[in-house]
Design an enzyme around this catalytic site. Sequence first.
Site: not given
Length: 364
Positions: A66, A238, A243
Site C-alpha cells: 500500500c 480512496w 488503479e
Amino acid sequence: MDRNETMYRAAEAFVQQCYSELNKQESIKSRLVEIKTEIEQTGTYTHTAEEISHGAKMAWRNSNRCIGRFFWQTLDVFDARDLRTAEDVFDALCRHIEYATNDGRILPTITVFAQRSEGQTDRIRLWNHQLLRYAGYETEEGVIGDQWSVSFTRKCEALGWRGERTDYDLLPLVIQVDGGEPEWFDIPADLVKEVAIRHPENRAVADLNVKWYGVPIISDMLLEIGGIQYPAAPFNGWYMETEIGARNLADTDRYDLLPKIASVFDLDTSRVSTLWKDRALVELNRAVIHSFREDGVSIVDHHTAAEQFRQFENRETESGRPVTGDWSWLIPPVSPAATHVFHKQYNDEVVTPNYHYQEKPYKP
C-alpha cells in the site's frame, strides 16, 4: 512450543507495541496476565475495542503493498464482532459503504467481524473480493462487464441472483454464516456513488459511457492482530487514479479501453512505436482524475501519492520503525521512474499486525 504458548507470544509482542504507542505502558503487565489466563482456559483470547482499533491501524501501517499508508492513523474502525446473522452483517456492510463514501469525501474505514476459532468453521465469511464490484458475463461475442468478475458472477447466479447484463452491474453482497448456505443481498442503489468518466477537453470520452464506483472496499483479506485472525474485515481508503485508469479500465483482461480512447483522440495505432498506448493511458488517467474531482469524490494522483509515501517513510524513520514495502506494488503503473519510489529498495519483510491473502470460501 505448543499452540497456547505460540499465541501468547504473539499477543505479548502486540500488546507491548500497541500499549507503548498508546502511552499505556503501565497497563501492559496486567493486560498480559489477563490474556495468559484466558488462553490457558479457552485456548484463545479476546481483544478489547481499543486493541482492535489500534491493531487495525497498525496493520495498515505494515501493509507492504500500500502506497497510501501516510494516513494510517485516520482509519475509522467499526467493531462488529458480535454480529451473528447474515441480515445483521449486511446492515453493517451497508453502514460501512455509506459511512466510508461520506457523500464523496471518502473516509478510510474498516469493519471487523468475528475472530477465527481453532478447529471451528468461520462465523462470518464474505465471498466478495470488494464490497463494490461490477459483474462479468461470458457471451459468444466476448465478456460483458468486468472480465475478472466472471467466475464470481457465475457463483452469484447459481445462488439465484440475476443482473441486467450491462457493463456496470453491481454485484450483490454474498455472506456466509457458520459455514452454512451463503446468502446474497442487493446493495441499495442510493448507497453507491458512481462516477461517469469524462475528459477535461475531449467530450467524446463521455460518449463511451464509462463509469466507476467511488470507494474501493477490499473484503476478502484476513486481518491478523496479535495471533488472532479475523477472516472478515472489509477495509477501504480512496483510489489512486492509476488503479482505475491504468488497470481496471485499461488492462486487456479487464475493460480494455485503450483502443477506444485512442480512437476518440485520433491516435495513430498502426504500430506500437507511435506510443499510442502510452498517450491513451495518460488521457484515460486524466479523465479519471478530472471526473472524480468534478463530482467531489476523493482521489489521489500517483505523483501526489508518492510524495505522501515519502512523508510516511520520514515519519516512520523518526519513530524508529523500519519501512517495509513491496517495490513491485508501490511503484505506480504510469511513469514510475518519475517518482522517488522507483529509485529505492524496500525490505519486503511481513510485519504484524497485517492484512493477508486467504483462500476463497468457495471453489472458483
